[in-house]
Design a protein around this motif. Sequence first.
Motif, PDB file in Angstrom:
ATOM      1  N   TRP A  55     -40.057  46.567  55.094  1.00  0.00           N
ATOM      2  CA  TRP A  55     -39.592  48.001  55.005  1.00  0.00           C
ATOM      3  C   TRP A  55     -39.933  48.737  56.045  1.00  0.00           C
ATOM      4  O   TRP A  55     -39.065  49.557  56.692  1.00  0.00           O
ATOM      5  CB  TRP A  55     -39.749  48.833  53.823  1.00  0.00           C
ATOM      6  N   ILE A  96     -34.123  53.345  65.375  1.00  0.00           N
ATOM      7  CA  ILE A  96     -33.825  52.831  66.758  1.00  0.00           C
ATOM      8  C   ILE A  96     -31.991  53.059  66.705  1.00  0.00           C
ATOM      9  O   ILE A  96     -31.758  53.562  67.840  1.00  0.00           O
ATOM     10  CB  ILE A  96     -34.018  51.540  67.124  1.00  0.00           C
ATOM     11  N   ILE A  97     -31.525  52.608  65.989  1.00  0.00           N
ATOM     12  CA  ILE A  97     -29.917  52.750  65.532  1.00  0.00           C
ATOM     13  C   ILE A  97     -29.613  54.264  65.647  1.00  0.00           C
ATOM     14  O   ILE A  97     -28.475  54.679  66.295  1.00  0.00           O
ATOM     15  CB  ILE A  97     -29.422  52.023  64.642  1.00  0.00           C
ATOM     16  N   LYS A 147     -44.265  45.357  55.681  1.00  0.00           N
ATOM     17  CA  LYS A 147     -43.877  44.922  56.900  1.00  0.00           C
ATOM     18  C   LYS A 147     -42.292  44.883  56.734  1.00  0.00           C
ATOM     19  O   LYS A 147     -41.641  45.234  57.932  1.00  0.00           O
ATOM     20  CB  LYS A 147     -44.413  43.536  57.234  1.00  0.00           C
ATOM     21  N   GLY A 194     -40.017  47.226  59.058  1.00  0.00           N
ATOM     22  CA  GLY A 194     -39.167  46.900  60.232  1.00  0.00           C
ATOM     23  C   GLY A 194     -37.707  47.386  59.819  1.00  0.00           C
ATOM     24  O   GLY A 194     -37.058  47.642  60.975  1.00  0.00           O
ATOM     25  N   ILE A 195     -37.233  47.366  58.528  1.00  0.00           N
ATOM     26  CA  ILE A 195     -35.996  48.019  58.347  1.00  0.00           C
ATOM     27  C   ILE A 195     -35.921  49.408  58.850  1.00  0.00           C
ATOM     28  O   ILE A 195     -34.893  49.956  59.444  1.00  0.00           O
ATOM     29  CB  ILE A 195     -35.529  47.847  57.021  1.00  0.00           C
ATOM     30  N   SER A 196     -37.045  50.502  58.373  1.00  0.00           N
ATOM     31  CA  SER A 196     -36.886  51.697  58.821  1.00  0.00           C
ATOM     32  C   SER A 196     -36.991  52.003  60.325  1.00  0.00           C
ATOM     33  O   SER A 196     -36.296  52.900  60.920  1.00  0.00           O
ATOM     34  CB  SER A 196     -38.216  52.396  58.325  1.00  0.00           C
ATOM     35  N   GLY A 197     -37.824  51.074  61.023  1.00  0.00           N
ATOM     36  CA  GLY A 197     -37.772  51.202  62.552  1.00  0.00           C
ATOM     37  C   GLY A 197     -36.428  50.769  63.358  1.00  0.00           C
ATOM     38  O   GLY A 197     -36.084  51.485  64.154  1.00  0.00           O
ATOM     39  N   THR A 198     -35.681  49.849  62.529  1.00  0.00           N
ATOM     40  CA  THR A 198     -34.517  49.560  63.149  1.00  0.00           C
ATOM     41  C   THR A 198     -33.358  50.463  62.877  1.00  0.00           C
ATOM     42  O   THR A 198     -32.748  50.877  63.861  1.00  0.00           O
ATOM     43  CB  THR A 198     -34.090  48.184  62.416  1.00  0.00           C
ATOM     44  N   LEU A 199     -33.500  51.110  61.585  1.00  0.00           N
ATOM     45  CA  LEU A 199     -32.433  52.279  61.356  1.00  0.00           C
ATOM     46  C   LEU A 199     -32.846  53.404  62.334  1.00  0.00           C
ATOM     47  O   LEU A 199     -32.059  54.117  62.831  1.00  0.00           O
ATOM     48  CB  LEU A 199     -32.548  52.617  60.045  1.00  0.00           C
TER      49      LEU A 199
END
Length: 242
Positions: A198, A207-208, A196, A200-205
């Motif tokens: 990693w 999107i950025i 969860k 979340g981190i991957s999804g955020t990156l």
Amino acid sequence: AHAVVNIIKQIKELDVDQMIRPNLGDASFKEFEPMLEEILRRADFVEKFHETVDNNTNNSVDGNLTQIKNQLDALIGYDKSQFVAQQQTIKNNITPQLEAIRVVWPHYAVAAIEDSGLLTNIDFKKEFDSMTSNLKTSTEQALKKIEDESKQIIEEARKKASEIESSVRRTAQGVSVEVAQEQFQKASDKNIGQIKIWGGISGTLIIIFVGFVIYLLKVELPKDYSWQMIYYSVISVCMKTG
């Protein structure tokens, strides 16, 4: 009947309670009871077997019992204070007379054995051997029974121990499975948590990154800007990489 029988009858007729006086409590003569019981028991035995005992022995016992009766008469006749004061004296006076009867006692014991017919029984040895054999058989049977019962008890104990051991093993196995399941659940929970985080981190990156690319596409650079070609090339590379 010999004269010893008369003195014995007189002794038997004496008041035992008056010689002991249990109603006096601590002042009573209870310590005299064992000696008095022996006197009465031996007197009864002499009365029963005196006829097959020689006169000298009977005369000796008659004299001893007469002295004993005189002491008992005195004891009975004492008032309370005399009774308490003379107890030990009475006992000391009777002791040697009773000891003298014990000395000649084997004469009466032999008379009793002879009266039973034991000494004249021609089958005595046979009966003795039979009694010994029966005793041996009974003993062997008793030992065999004890041995059999002991084996049975030991076998039951072994079965019980085996049942307990099996129960303990089943319990231990159940505990082991439960512990393994608990450890697996903890590991799974930890991995899910990592996924969860990693994710979340991957999804955020992502999107950025997408937002950054969109932003670059909307920017208009001067056409004569010398590095315009490089700019679009970078965007193209980023798009391909994404």
